[in-house]
Design an enzyme around this catalytic site. Structure first.
Site, PDB file in Angstrom:
ATOM      1  N   SER A 291      -9.535   1.878   3.374  1.00  0.00           N
ATOM      2  CA  SER A 291      -8.696   2.630   2.475  1.00  0.00           C
ATOM      3  C   SER A 291      -7.717   1.766   1.682  1.00  0.00           C
ATOM      4  CB  SER A 291      -7.915   3.675   3.252  1.00  0.00           C
ATOM      5  OG  SER A 291      -7.121   3.071   4.236  1.00  0.00           O
TER       6      SER A 291
ATOM      7  N   LYS B 184       0.844  -1.199   0.000  1.00  0.00           N
ATOM      8  CA  LYS B 184       0.000   0.000   0.000  1.00  0.00           C
ATOM      9  C   LYS B 184       0.875   1.243   0.000  1.00  0.00           C
ATOM     10  CE  LYS B 184      -3.905   1.858   2.740  1.00  0.00           C
ATOM     11  NZ  LYS B 184      -4.712   1.658   3.953  1.00  0.00           N
TER      12      LYS B 184
ATOM     13  N   SER C  78      -9.635  -0.599   7.503  1.00  0.00           N
ATOM     14  CA  SER C  78      -9.140  -0.438   6.137  1.00  0.00           C
ATOM     15  C   SER C  78      -8.508  -1.651   5.501  1.00  0.00           C
ATOM     16  CB  SER C  78      -8.130   0.714   6.095  1.00  0.00           C
ATOM     17  OG  SER C  78      -8.797   1.914   6.387  1.00  0.00           O
TER      18      SER C  78
END
Lengths: 545, 442
Positions: free
Chosen positions: A197, A122, A221
């Site tokens: 997210s 990420k 997330s």
């Protein structure tokens, strides 16, 4: 790796049970799987296998080369990326690294437990050799001078980092629509969000663009996108994995988490990145046990392998506001657990609903502070100005998206003189209540169950203008962050969404540092769940026999 | 630098220093304290917040005892310490002459600091300056800091207020910054007191506002820097990246037991030894001088002699050569040896002074030098008589003159004897025997 055990036991029944249950859970109509045809591709067997174990076995026995695996994934990535858009940056050295691993194997050198495994990271996790933008314009082209500890450990394990994935800016959001760069699509339905997210990391694994990926979980997330994308999402206990190099959102809530297409893969990934780090004063000194040797083949499961396991379904999570089809998927999962021998009861967590506002006060407050450093002075995008406050103001106004600004304002307000007691302090007190109620429930239960989200993936754009509606979707996940507990989400069913089906995951919450138990239960659940295939239609053609 | 993803880690030595200082300042220690974020935007603050301690500092409620310098009247004072807390330093701004840009030096950002806040107990500039000087001594004694104001290892800000005699409530306080030495502090405070008193006397007391003023060394006055600040909202909240600081009783006791003798205790001990206040202040106030003195008298317990040597010849040498007592080549052991040699009569006092100079400049041992330069005092009367006879024999003219009435020539003969004996003849014996010989009738 498969361990050699004595006699294989009898296979388990699959989950189409017929006997009634002992309490008030009863069957609902299941969402039927789309692809029930037998699949022969090793990646695609209807029971997920550990891709990591497969790859390792294959390259070490030279059945296949690392390069061949890398090329397979890169091809799939290239084909699917224009549709899914999981990546903000793709590495240009993947094949070189693969070749290097093959050379090492030829020289009989050690290559590490993740050698040959393509991992996506990420973009809020620092990588020194690739940009790390945290999904924000204020860090456009920012290249950190150091690797996050988790990344360093991945490299030490021999993993190949294939690229950086898309996210909601600074981890704030539940859809990736908050990214300053692009919106990631859900591989199950390209008009739907992948969740957030860590939407990019979830989608990348879901579309099999990589083997496993790292995400971060502050309020759900990792778990919510795992549910939306039909993959396994693992949130470790706070302090299990070093936060050094994770761009801070809410310091007391952030953790780095793992995505995989199987529980075993998520677990093996976690094993390689956890442990105490002296660069993170909040990382736990607790010894890390081996939780991967329990990922044995289902052939070696006992009958009723989870006998004696006490499961508590959180009653506040199956009531109003939760999609009916989600509820039925969860109840299906519960039934399956019962078949495996679990004792299931309902448990109430009285402070459950307070968690959401407490979370938003605490997370906004901490993030308003953590984001003060983004002023355009030392790194990142700068709005040139002759005057200090406009340099700060302009850089930040330009560099931050609306959701980030919203949360900075909320957080600043909550911490300001006169309001600290009413908001921040109060929220911390609620946090203590949440922790206590979890602890009480986990004293009498081994794991707790809930959905990972109140619905399956919704359409892109649907919640964009309604932040509160988006926040409400975090209700299932935030309490776990407030309590710092570990949780595992794995797919258990589907929701029919007009023409397509969208996956639904259920969440298992464990006691602090009890990842081993969660993974064991998850692995057994997954390996005995018949009749579902969690390969998205986008790539299913590749896996047809 | 406040890079994305970077995290703070506490330096355990800071805790040790904080506990040492808290104990030395007679404070109550918080066995459990925490860090907080103090938030504001400024170019020298890379994270946009400073890690500090807000409501639960590591030490509170202490005091410090000082002795005011004799030239200002002397006397003991006790000043209260409100708190000692740990925090991190910010960077440094370097402003260019042209004013078109400033530079940010982040080298010291994140370096640990201990902030000491005093009770408003001082009444004059000199009291405040002595308080600060004593703090400097204490931190140097403890090894917590070198306390150098010029280097920025010790920084002081001062708050001054006045009130009419008899009023219990304190007046409006004014902060003064840019104090680069203790004497500047003293002068700035006295100036500010006078400035405020003048305003009072002119009926303009309301012009004294809560503000920050800068001390201008050139003009010797304070000027307004920032007016009407009001209370800044730093939005304090507990630092989530650092765990609570928990001290055990054993840890604290261990540190307490290993504290060195502090300046105040040394002063009291030296006073009890019988030294004058002047000696006490000179010897006790520099930790290195005190150590030297203590080491010297450990071997040869002649306190007065040791004090005199150190405050006299040695201090003068140090001042001339601009050296500290650690930098001169004389060791305390050799000083005590010197004192012992003189006391025992092995060498004369005069020779002792010469040896001292050589020891300070080049080092070496007393015994070694005595042997090398053949400095042992001659105390054998027979020896001295021989030399005297020789000198008298070599100077018949002066002998005649002496016996003729010029008795002052005794000094000449004494000088010749000393020269002949290379300064080693015991002066007392020389004079005694010389007078006998000179006055003898041939």
């Amino acid at each position: 790796m498969l361990s050699s055990v004595q006699n294989p036991r009898t296979l388990l029944l699959h989950c189409r049970r017929s006997k009634p249950l002992h309490h008030h859970y009863h069957h609902r109509h299941y969402a039927k799987p789309i692809h029930a045809t037998p699949l022969s591709h090793p990646i695609s067997a209807s029971l997920p296998t550990s891709q990591i174990q497969t790859i390792q076995k294959s390259i070490l026995s030279r059945e296949k080369t690392t390069r061949q695996f890398a090329e397979e994934f890169l091809n799939r990535l290239r084909l699917t990326e224009p549709h899914v858009k999981s990546f903000l940056h793709v590495s240009e050295t993947v094949l070189d690294e693969a070749d290097e691993i093959d050379r090492k194997i030829d020289r009989n050198e050690d290559v590490g437990p993740l050698a040959g495994v393509l991992v996506a990271v990420k973009d809020n996790i620092c990588t020194a050799d690739m940009p790390s933008t945290a999904g924000s314009k204020i860090l456009e082209n920012y290249r950190p001078p150091f690797d996050a500890t988790a990344v360093k450990k991945l490299k030490e394990s021999g993993a190949i980092i294939v690229g950086k994935t898309n996210l909601d800016e600074f981890g704030m959001g539940s859809t990736t629509e908050g990214s300053a760069y692009q919106v990631t699509a859900n591989p199950w339905n390209l008009e739907c969000v992948p969740g957030g997210s860590s939407g990019g990391s979830a989608a990348a694994v879901s579309a099999r663009q990589c083997v496993v990926s790292l995400g971060s979980d502050t309020g759900g997330s990792v778990r919510q996108p795992a549910s939306f994308c039909g993959v396994v999402g693992l949130k470790p206990t706070y302090g299990r994995v070093s936060r050094y190099g994770l761009v801070a959102y809410a310091s007391s809530l952030d953790v780095i988490g793992c995505f995989g297409s199987s529980v075993a893969d998520a677990g093996i990934l976690l094993q390689s990145i956890c442990g105490h780090d002296k660069l993170d004063a909040t990382s736990s000194k607790r010894e890390v046990n081996d939780f991967t040797s329990q990922f044995i083949s289902k052939d070696y499961f006992e009958s009723q392998p989870l006998k004696g396991l006490r499961v508590g379904v959180i009653s506040e999570t199956l009531g109003d506001g939760v999609d009916q089809e989600v509820v039925s998927s969860i109840r299906g999962a519960v039934s399956h657990l019962e078949e495996l021998g679990c004792t299931v009861t309902e448990v109430s967590l009285p402070s459950f609903s307070l968690g959401l506002p407490a979370y938003y006060v605490l997370a906004s407050s901490e993030s308003s502070s953590n984001l003060s450093r983004y002023d355009g002075v030392r790194y990142g995008n700068q709005m040139v100005s002759d005057e200090l406050s406009s340099l700060y103001g302009g850089s930040r106004a330009n560099g931050f998206g609306p959701e980030v600004k919203r949360r900075i304002l909320m957080g600043t307000y909550a911490l300001s003189a006169g309001y600290y007691d009413a908001y921040y302090k109060r929220a911390q007190q609620v946090r203590t209540l949440v922790q206590k109620s979890f602890k009480a429930a986990l004293d009498s239960h081994d794991i707790l169950i809930s959905p990972a989200a109140p619905s399956a993936a919704y359409k892109i754009g649907e919640k964009k203008n309604d932040p509160l509606a988006m926040y409400a979707g975090d209700i299932m996940t935030v309490n776990v962050n407030l309590a710092g507990l570990p949780a595992l989400v794995l797919p258990c069913g589907f929701v029919k969404e007009s023409s397509s089906s969208l996956p639904v995951g259920f969440q298992m919450i464990g006691a602090a540092f009890d990842e081993e138990k969660l993974l064991r239960v998850g692995h057994i659940f997954e390996q005995t769940l018949q009749g579902y295939s969690f390969i998205p239609p986008l790539i299913a053609d590749e896996f047809k026999s | 630098m406040g890079l994305p993803g970077a995290l703070p880690v506490l330096n355990s030595k800071v805790i040790k220093c904080a506990v040492m200082l808290g104990l030395a300042l007679n404070c109550k220690l918080s066995l459990s304290s925490k860090f907080d974020r103090k938030q504001y935007f400024y170019p020298d603050l890379p994270k946009g917040y400073q890690i500090s301690q807000f409501d639960i500092p590591i030490a509170t409620n202490g005091f410090i005892d000082v002795d005011l310098p004799l030239e200002f009247g002397g006397g003991h004072r006790r000043f209260g310490i409100t708190r000692v807390h740990m925090e991190e330093d910010a960077g440094k701004l370097l402003h260019t002459g042209s004013g078109s840009y400033s530079q940010v030096d982040l080298n010291r950002a994140g370096v640990p600091l201990l902030e000491i806040v005093s009770e408003p107990d001082m009444r004059t500039g000199i009291e405040a300056a002595e308080y600060a000087a004593e703090l400097q001594r204490v931190v140097r004694y403890l090894g917590v800091s070198n306390g150098n104001m010029q280097e920025g290892s010790l920084r002081c800000d001062v708050n001054v207020s006045i009130r009419p005699i008899g009023q219990l409530e304190f007046g409006t306080k004014v902060e003064i910054k840019n104090l680069n030495s203790f004497s500047a502090m003293s002068r700035a405070i006295d100036f500010e007191i006078a400035r405020q008193a003048e305003l009072y006397n002119q009926g303009q007391a309301d012009e004294i506002v809560q503000e920050t003023r800068l001390w201008e060394e050139g003009a010797q006055k304070t000027v307004t820097m920032r007016k009407k600040e009001g209370l800044a909202d730093y939005r304090y909240f507990p630092e989530p990246d650092l765990p609570e600081v928990v001290l055990t009783e054993e840890y604290v006791n261990g540190i307490r037991d290993s504290l060195p003798e502090l300046p105040e205790m040394k002063r009291r001990r030296y006073e009890e030894m019988g030294l004058t206040m002047q000696d006490v202040l000179f010897l006790a106030n520099d930790v290195n001088v005190a150590e030297f003195f203590d080491a010297t008298i450990a071997k040869v317990p002649d306190i007065k002699l040791a004090a005199n040597w150190i405050m006299g010849d040695i201090a003068a040498y140090m001042k001339n050569e601009k050296l500290s007592i650690n930098e001169i080549k004389l060791s305390p052991q050799e000083l005590s040896e010197l004192i012992a040699s003189i006391k025992s009569g092995t060498i004369s006092g005069k020779i002792g002074k010469e040896i001292l100079l050589e020891l300070m400049e080049k080092g070496g041992t007393v015994k070694g030098l005595i042997e090398e330069k053949d400095l042992v005092q001659i105390v054998d009367p027979v020896e001295i008589e021989k030399i005297i006879d020789k000198v008298i024999a070599n100077n018949p003219k002066q002998l005649e003159q002496y016996r003729g009435g010029k008795t002052k020539l005794q000094g000449f003969f004494a000088g010749q004897v000393m020269k002949e004996s290379k300064g080693k003849a015991n002066p007392g014996l020389v004079n005694k025997i010389l007078i006998e010989k000179l006055n003898a009738k041939s």
